[in-house]
Design an enzyme around this catalytic site. Structure first.
Site, PDB file in Angstrom:
ATOM      1  CB  SER A 136      -2.073 -16.220  -8.749  1.00 51.42           C
ATOM      2  OG  SER A 136      -1.456 -14.962  -8.593  1.00 51.42           O
ATOM      3  CB  SER A 188       3.479  -2.037 -12.896  1.00 53.57           C
ATOM      4  OG  SER A 188       3.888  -2.801 -11.790  1.00 53.57           O
ATOM      5  CG  HIS A 216       0.514  -0.326 -14.138  1.00 53.80           C
ATOM      6  ND1 HIS A 216       1.193   0.776 -13.676  1.00 53.80           N
ATOM      7  CD2 HIS A 216       0.459  -1.184 -13.091  1.00 53.80           C
ATOM      8  CE1 HIS A 216       1.556   0.581 -12.422  1.00 53.80           C
ATOM      9  NE2 HIS A 216       1.115  -0.594 -12.052  1.00 53.80           N
ATOM     10  CB  THR A 244      -5.848   2.453  -9.993  1.00 57.12           C
ATOM     11  OG1 THR A 244      -5.700   3.368  -8.913  1.00 57.12           O
ATOM     12  CG2 THR A 244      -4.935   2.882 -11.122  1.00 57.12           C
ATOM     13  CE  LYS A 247      -0.459   2.683  -9.589  1.00 59.98           C
ATOM     14  NZ  LYS A 247      -0.272   1.264  -9.342  1.00 59.98           N
ATOM     15  CB  THR A 276     -13.094   1.678   4.863  1.00 64.09           C
ATOM     16  OG1 THR A 276     -12.082   2.672   4.951  1.00 64.09           O
ATOM     17  CG2 THR A 276     -13.461   1.495   3.408  1.00 64.09           C
ATOM     18  CB  THR A 277     -14.612   6.898   5.490  1.00 67.82           C
ATOM     19  OG1 THR A 277     -14.748   6.775   6.903  1.00 67.82           O
ATOM     20  CG2 THR A 277     -15.274   8.185   5.027  1.00 67.82           C
ATOM     21  CB  THR A 362       8.998  -3.448  -5.751  1.00 72.30           C
ATOM     22  OG1 THR A 362       8.795  -2.727  -4.527  1.00 72.30           O
ATOM     23  CG2 THR A 362       8.029  -2.944  -6.791  1.00 72.30           C
TER      24      THR A 362
END
Ligand SMILES: *Cc1c(COP(=O)(O)O)cnc(C)c1O
Length: 406
Positions: A136, A188, A216, A244, A247, A276-277, A362
């Site tokens: 990673s 990012s 991103h 995603t 964004k 989850t829904t 962050t």
């Protein structure tokens, strides 16, 4: 134990470290981006937002808004259930087809956010692989780190974008051992790009799987908006691409694309997906509309890059210490959480410019920064105003600009 006092102490600690989080109360008005209405107590004023992840302002795109409201009227507000129990709505399935096509992969899976997409997929994949070793990048996003943690797999962190170190880690592992390399395309907080092709080469050489976070980059890079792997024709060399819809696509949700078998395994094994829904039809339709729009329209991407280059040039000429960035993300290193916060407070109060300070965790401590993200709608005039405001703020707060050091 006094529980309430305990939490009060935890909060006080954040104040001491100058990283207590304060959210800005904003109201975005379609057609008026990047301006928004800011409220604080009795104050209500228009501000220019310079830190939005709605990179192309697709959140105000008329086709996207129309799709959202049309499908809400047609199919209602919520999805009504999990994917397994009545929630797999038609527009969501259509969105998954669209995503697989966008990245030229066999299949895709949509999650309620990009965070959940990473956490769920990485933990499921690395748990399924026997004795998996994860490699990673050290700057990977919190959602990736959570996924790795939950997988329980052993991990090696390689230095950021460092191929020699990655290869060293790969070499040390047994040739027969399952390996998963996880990295991002556009980082990012720095605005730099991973050496994707070289990482894919290493993966091939050492028979490792590859997982890339293109959060991103999707919508912004490549002729179809399929991200850096689209731009550089590398999507076939990466096993799993994650992205995603929240964004550059201006909606909400996250996803992965890959081979039918991998996607099917995550679909059936990841609890964060199963229990989850499902994403509501209107949001799915809005996302599909944004993807289709950006598959053909180049003007937003072109204008974004033009305004980014303009912003970089004007700020650099004014002596603002920009971090080196090869993308649309423009970080300014401050290296102090207190000054970072003071500068952004001052920009907001005095200049009506909103830039959220980026602090630990962050970014690492001592690397606190402002992170500026222009959009196609930050015109030349707004860029000039930003430059003047930054200079005035720097001077007032006594922050040194590059070239001023004695
Ligand atoms: C924002 C972000 C995510 C999470 O995406 P959301 O859709 O906002 O949950 C994942 N990875 C990276 C690198 C991000 O910056």
């Amino acid at each position: 134990m006094n529980y309430n006092q305990f939490f009060q102490k935890a909060i006080e600690q954040l104040h001491i470290e100058k990283r207590y989080r304060i959210f800005a109360d904003l109201e975005r008005i379609p057609g008026d981006l990047p301006r928004a209405i800011f409220r604080n107590g009795t104050i209500k004023k228009a501000v220019t937002v310079w830190c939005s992840n709605d990179y192309l302002c697709m959140g105000q795109n008329i086709h996207v808004i129309q799709a959202l409201s049309k499908i809400a009227h047609k199919n209602g507000a919520g999805a009504g259930g999990t994917r397994n129990i009545s929630g797999s709505n038609h527009h969501l399935i259509e969105l998954e087809t669209e995503l697989a096509e966008l990245h030229r992969k066999e299949a895709s899976l949509v999650f309620t956010s990009g965070f959940v997409a990473n956490e769920a997929s990485i933990s499921a994949i690395a748990r399924l692989l026997p004795d998996c070793l994860i490699l990673s990048d050290e700057l990977n996003h919190a959602s990736i780190i959570e996924g790795i943690r939950h997988s329980g797999a052993e991990k090696n962190i390689f230095f950021h974008n460092n191929l020699a170190h990655l290869e060293e880690c790969l070499k040390k592992a047994h040739p027969k051992r399952a390996k998963l390399i996880i990295f991002e395309s556009v980082y990012s907080m720095n605005g730099d790009i991973a050496p994707i092709k070289a990482i894919a080469d290493l993966a091939e050489k050492y028979n490792a799987m590859t997982y890339i976070d293109e959060v991103h980059a999707v919508g912004i890079y490549g002729m179809n908006g399929g991200g850096i792997t689209d731009r550089d024709h590398l999507s076939q060399r990466i096993d799993i691409i994650q992205g995603t819809l929240s964004k550059a696509y201006g909606a909400l949700g996250g996803y992965i694309v890959g081979s039918r078998n991998i996607i099917d395994a995550v679909r059936c094994y990841a609890p964060q997906f199963i229990f989850t829904t499902a994403l509501p039809p209107a949001i799915a339709a809005a996302a599909t509309t944004a993807i289709r729009y950006l598959k053909t329209s180049q003007k937003e991407r072109i204008l974004l890059q033009k305004q980014v280059q303009m912003t970089k040039k004007i700020l650099l000429n004014a002596g603002v210490p920009l971090m080196p960035s090869t993308t649309h993300i423009i970080p300014i290193l401050i290296s102090d959480p207190d000054i970072c916060k003071k500068a952004t407070d001052y920009l907001l109060t005095k200049h009506n410019i909103y830039i959220q300070p980026i602090n630990y965790p962050t970014v690492p401590r001592g690397q606190e920064r402002l992170r500026i993200t222009p959009t196609p709608f930050h015109n030349d005039h707004l860029i000039e105003l930003l430059k003047d405001a930054l200079i005035e703020t720097w001077n007032t707060l006594g922050i040194q600009l590059r070239g001023e050091e004695s």
